[in-house]
Motif scaffolding. Structure first.
Motif, PDB file in Angstrom:
ATOM      1  N   GLY A 159      48.789  47.185  33.374  1.00 28.30           N
ATOM      2  CA  GLY A 159      50.233  47.310  33.311  1.00 28.30           C
ATOM      3  C   GLY A 159      50.976  46.330  34.184  1.00 28.30           C
ATOM      4  N   GLY A 160      50.333  45.238  34.555  1.00 31.47           N
ATOM      5  CA  GLY A 160      50.979  44.254  35.416  1.00 31.47           C
ATOM      6  C   GLY A 160      50.728  44.463  36.893  1.00 31.47           C
ATOM      7  N   PHE A 161      50.013  45.534  37.270  1.00 32.79           N
ATOM      8  CA  PHE A 161      49.660  45.791  38.664  1.00 32.79           C
ATOM      9  C   PHE A 161      48.280  45.216  38.953  1.00 32.79           C
ATOM     10  CE2 PHE A 161      52.884  49.009  37.928  1.00 32.79           C
ATOM     11  CZ  PHE A 161      53.587  49.033  39.122  1.00 32.79           C
ATOM     12  N   ILE A 162      48.073  44.788  40.189  1.00 31.09           N
ATOM     13  CA  ILE A 162      46.785  44.270  40.647  1.00 31.09           C
ATOM     14  C   ILE A 162      46.179  45.270  41.622  1.00 31.09           C
ATOM     15  CG2 ILE A 162      45.581  42.420  41.857  1.00 31.09           C
ATOM     16  CD1 ILE A 162      47.920  40.563  41.075  1.00 31.09           C
ATOM     17  N   PHE A 163      44.929  45.648  41.369  1.00 25.82           N
ATOM     18  CA  PHE A 163      44.203  46.572  42.238  1.00 25.82           C
ATOM     19  C   PHE A 163      42.938  45.885  42.732  1.00 25.82           C
ATOM     20  CE2 PHE A 163      46.573  49.013  39.129  1.00 25.82           C
ATOM     21  CZ  PHE A 163      47.190  50.001  39.886  1.00 25.82           C
ATOM     22  N   ILE A 164      42.583  46.150  43.993  1.00 29.68           N
ATOM     23  CA  ILE A 164      41.347  45.607  44.544  1.00 29.68           C
ATOM     24  C   ILE A 164      40.522  46.742  45.133  1.00 29.68           C
ATOM     25  CG2 ILE A 164      42.290  43.319  44.994  1.00 29.68           C
ATOM     26  CD1 ILE A 164      42.605  44.110  47.927  1.00 29.68           C
ATOM     27  N   CYS A 165      39.214  46.523  45.213  1.00 25.12           N
ATOM     28  CA  CYS A 165      38.317  47.510  45.807  1.00 25.12           C
ATOM     29  C   CYS A 165      37.240  46.775  46.586  1.00 25.12           C
ATOM     30  CB  CYS A 165      37.688  48.398  44.733  1.00 25.12           C
ATOM     31  SG  CYS A 165      36.631  49.712  45.407  1.00 25.12           S
ATOM     32  N   LEU A 166      37.055  47.169  47.850  1.00 20.62           N
ATOM     33  CA  LEU A 166      36.086  46.513  48.722  1.00 20.62           C
ATOM     34  C   LEU A 166      34.697  47.135  48.640  1.00 20.62           C
ATOM     35  CD1 LEU A 166      38.825  45.453  49.763  1.00 20.62           C
ATOM     36  CD2 LEU A 166      37.932  45.646  52.083  1.00 20.62           C
ATOM     37  N   ALA A 167      34.551  48.214  47.881  1.00 18.40           N
ATOM     38  CA  ALA A 167      33.249  48.882  47.786  1.00 18.40           C
ATOM     39  C   ALA A 167      32.248  48.020  47.031  1.00 18.40           C
ATOM     40  CB  ALA A 167      33.402  50.229  47.085  1.00 18.40           C
ATOM     41  N   ASP A 168      30.957  48.220  47.319  1.00 19.31           N
ATOM     42  CA  ASP A 168      29.921  47.537  46.541  1.00 19.31           C
ATOM     43  C   ASP A 168      29.946  48.019  45.099  1.00 19.31           C
ATOM     44  OD1 ASP A 168      29.075  46.144  48.777  1.00 19.31           O
ATOM     45  OD2 ASP A 168      27.578  47.643  49.334  1.00 19.31           O
ATOM     46  N   GLU A 169      30.099  49.329  44.917  1.00 22.06           N
ATOM     47  CA  GLU A 169      30.182  49.928  43.588  1.00 22.06           C
ATOM     48  C   GLU A 169      31.497  50.694  43.501  1.00 22.06           C
ATOM     49  OE1 GLU A 169      28.132  49.509  41.107  1.00 22.06           O
ATOM     50  OE2 GLU A 169      26.686  48.297  42.239  1.00 22.06           O
ATOM     51  N   PRO A 170      32.537  50.107  42.927  1.00 13.14           N
ATOM     52  CA  PRO A 170      33.849  50.773  42.902  1.00 13.14           C
ATOM     53  C   PRO A 170      33.853  51.972  41.965  1.00 13.14           C
ATOM     54  CG  PRO A 170      33.912  48.749  41.619  1.00 13.14           C
ATOM     55  CD  PRO A 170      32.569  48.778  42.292  1.00 13.14           C
ATOM     56  N   PRO A 171      34.734  52.947  42.213  1.00 20.85           N
ATOM     57  CA  PRO A 171      34.831  54.109  41.338  1.00 20.85           C
ATOM     58  C   PRO A 171      35.392  53.740  39.973  1.00 20.85           C
ATOM     59  CG  PRO A 171      36.540  54.175  43.030  1.00 20.85           C
ATOM     60  CD  PRO A 171      35.628  53.043  43.378  1.00 20.85           C
ATOM     61  N   ALA A 172      35.166  54.602  38.987  1.00 21.84           N
ATOM     62  CA  ALA A 172      35.670  54.381  37.634  1.00 21.84           C
ATOM     63  C   ALA A 172      37.188  54.269  37.657  1.00 21.84           C
ATOM     64  CB  ALA A 172      35.232  55.525  36.724  1.00 21.84           C
ATOM     65  N   PHE A 173      37.716  53.374  36.799  1.00 19.97           N
ATOM     66  CA  PHE A 173      39.144  53.110  36.856  1.00 19.97           C
ATOM     67  C   PHE A 173      39.739  52.751  35.488  1.00 19.97           C
ATOM     68  CE2 PHE A 173      42.626  50.642  39.266  1.00 19.97           C
ATOM     69  CZ  PHE A 173      43.231  51.805  39.711  1.00 19.97           C
ATOM     70  N   ASP A 174      38.889  52.618  34.474  1.00 17.17           N
ATOM     71  CA  ASP A 174      39.321  52.087  33.187  1.00 17.17           C
ATOM     72  C   ASP A 174      40.406  52.922  32.526  1.00 17.17           C
ATOM     73  OD1 ASP A 174      37.564  50.036  33.515  1.00 17.17           O
ATOM     74  OD2 ASP A 174      36.090  50.738  32.066  1.00 17.17           O
ATOM     75  N   ALA A 175      40.276  54.242  32.575  1.00 17.83           N
ATOM     76  CA  ALA A 175      41.216  55.106  31.859  1.00 17.83           C
ATOM     77  C   ALA A 175      42.631  54.936  32.393  1.00 17.83           C
ATOM     78  CB  ALA A 175      40.771  56.566  31.946  1.00 17.83           C
ATOM     79  N   PHE A 176      42.770  54.900  33.711  1.00 18.45           N
ATOM     80  CA  PHE A 176      44.111  54.752  34.292  1.00 18.45           C
ATOM     81  C   PHE A 176      44.687  53.384  33.991  1.00 18.45           C
ATOM     82  CE2 PHE A 176      46.929  53.906  38.047  1.00 18.45           C
ATOM     83  CZ  PHE A 176      47.940  54.765  37.668  1.00 18.45           C
ATOM     84  N   LEU A 177      43.867  52.335  34.022  1.00 20.96           N
ATOM     85  CA  LEU A 177      44.354  50.996  33.719  1.00 20.96           C
ATOM     86  C   LEU A 177      44.865  50.922  32.288  1.00 20.96           C
ATOM     87  CD1 LEU A 177      41.613  48.804  35.441  1.00 20.96           C
ATOM     88  CD2 LEU A 177      43.907  49.315  36.288  1.00 20.96           C
ATOM     89  N   ALA A 178      44.155  51.557  31.363  1.00 21.62           N
ATOM     90  CA  ALA A 178      44.589  51.573  29.968  1.00 21.62           C
ATOM     91  C   ALA A 178      45.916  52.310  29.825  1.00 21.62           C
ATOM     92  CB  ALA A 178      43.516  52.224  29.091  1.00 21.62           C
ATOM     93  N   THR A 179      46.074  53.392  30.573  1.00 23.70           N
ATOM     94  CA  THR A 179      47.332  54.144  30.534  1.00 23.70           C
ATOM     95  C   THR A 179      48.479  53.312  31.099  1.00 23.70           C
ATOM     96  OG1 THR A 179      46.120  56.219  30.788  1.00 23.70           O
ATOM     97  CG2 THR A 179      48.472  56.278  31.240  1.00 23.70           C
TER      98      THR A 179
END
Length: 435
Positions: A159-179
């Motif tokens: 949606g035009g927002f940029i998110f970053i994650c410093l974890a080696d294995e980031p949590p699931a995020f696809d559903a919210f990004l699609a929304t």
């Protein structure tokens, strides 16, 4: 003291505080505010950074801040300097802003534009995709540049927002990004620009900043500018909502339906929430007079009266999206009792300052509101620091958003620590407050 013994003591102290923190999270009453150390302990703050800000998805900025190849901006997550770059073919990249030579920061400005990423110390040079291009002949014939690319940070856009994650294995995020893609489509975020940007350092723990945002119990007595346009309720199921409010919402939803503007309430557990609510009758934007702050509307929007689409992303962002402009809020902890709050006002990229919008008019409501909230949060911190402080009761009616945030925080810290998570925190509903 022997340095090795001092290091061992520090490790033991960290282990002890970690166990203490987990035990307090597991046993606390979820309808009471958090115990004092969660707001002022350096050890607990360190665990907050490790288990929340270094492992969860953090809202960093918006794509229109880096519109062209070579544009970048920087962000600091705890001790970690990060740079976010627009690379080849429009790809958004994120790297630790740390040279692979001797660790100097590469980008020393908050934002800029560059053809290559060049470390100012010894001129090691990197491509925009992080590949090392030049290290000088001084490194010798056997030096393998392929082994010294910049270290990447997980980065996603939605949606035009940029998110970053410093974890080696980031949590699931696809559903919210699609929304986000669906709900921000009318705004065409790639074709916006930052009209105003402000930074406030609040002398309080980051959780107090978020808690303050998650309730409007305090609004009537503290935010006269904001309440010129904002309706306190963000849900027709709110027990405080009267029939006049519900009728107002129904009329606006019919208008939004006709224009194919997304408005349905969306919750993804307690972490993410999107809801579009109308503003006060006769107002269309969060300005002092309730009129549009920019005559050039966002994206494909034709009707300025879109209310405010409120987007929450824990742990560090809330946002208000209106027909004429959009406001983003980003929270970054600086210390146990110090938090950076960044606010950005976005308008259509073709809007002309002084013609289509006046920056002072655009920012006036939230400048006042941010400063009022700063004072409230700082006074809250001062009281919490007292020996008289003990956890107090939340209002299930007015402070359900705070309960939800603290539940999310407790669940994520315990889960990321690898500790047992009590059933009381494993809830998906935003309104199930009786369990």
């Amino acid at each position: 003291m022997n340095p090795d013994m001092k290091l061992l003591d520090n490790v033991c102290d960290q282990t002890s505080s970690r166990e203490e923190m987990a035990e307090q999270l597991q046993t606390r009453d979820r309808f009471l505010s958090l115990p004092q150390p969660f707001y002022n302990s350096p050890a607990f703050f360190k665990h907050d950074m490790e288990e929340v800000f270094y492992k969860e998805w953090i809202m960093a900025g918006v794509v229109s801040e880096i519109p062209k190849k070579g544009n970048y901006f920087t962000i600091q997550i705890g001790d970690n300097p990060i740079m976010i770059v627009r690379g080849a073919e429009g790809k958004v990249e994120a790297f630790y802003n740390v040279c692979r030579h001797r660790g100097s920061r590469i980008c020393t400005q908050h934002r800029g534009k560059t053809a290559k990423l060049v470390c100012p110390y010894h001129k090691w040079t990197y491509e925009l995709d992080g590949k090392l291009l030049y290290a000088g002949s001084e490194m010798g014939d056997g030096f393998d540049m392929a082994k010294f690319a910049l270290k990447k940070v997980h980065v996603r856009t939605g949606g035009g927002f940029i998110f970053i994650c410093l974890a080696d294995e980031p949590p699931a995020f696809d559903a919210f990004l699609a929304t986000l893609d669906e709900y921000l489509e009318p705004y065409d975020m790639e074709n916006t620009k930052v009209a105003v940007e402000t930074h406030i350092v609040e002398k309080c723990n980051w959780k107090l900043v978020i808690e303050n945002n998650r309730e409007c119990y305090h609004c009537d007595g503290s935010h006269p500018e904001l309440l010129r346009t904002l309706l306190e309720w963000d849900d027709t199921n709110d027990p405080r909502a009267d029939q006049a409010f519900k009728d107002h919402v129904a009329r606006k939803e019919a208008e939004w339906e006709d224009e194919k503007i997304p408005y349905h309430h969306v919750s993804a557990g307690l972490r993410n929430r999107i809801v579009r609510m109308p503003l006060a009758e006769g107002t269309v934007s969060m300005t002092m007079d309730g009129k549009s702050g920019s005559t050039k509307l966002m994206g494909r929007i034709k009707n300025p009266d879109l209310g405010s689409m409120r987007i929450l992303h824990l742990p560090n962002s809330w946002n208000h999206c209106m027909g004429d402009h959009l406001i983003t809020f980003r929270v970054l902890p600086l210390g146990p009792q110090e938090t950076l709050v960044t606010t950005k006002w976005l308008v259509h990229k073709d809007a002309i300052e002084g013609v289509d919008y006046d920056p002072e008019n655009l920012r006036k409501v939230w400048d006042a509101t941010n400063d009022q909230d700063r004072v409230l949060a700082e006074e809250n911190q001062q009281g919490i620091n007292s020996r008289a402080y003990e956890p107090g009761p939340y209002s299930k009616t007015y402070e359900f958003g705070v309960i939800n945030f603290v539940d999310w925080y407790c669940e994520r810290v315990l889960d990321n620590m690898g500790k047992e998570v009590p059933e009381k925190y494993r809830r998906l509903s935003n309104v199930d407050l009786e369990s």
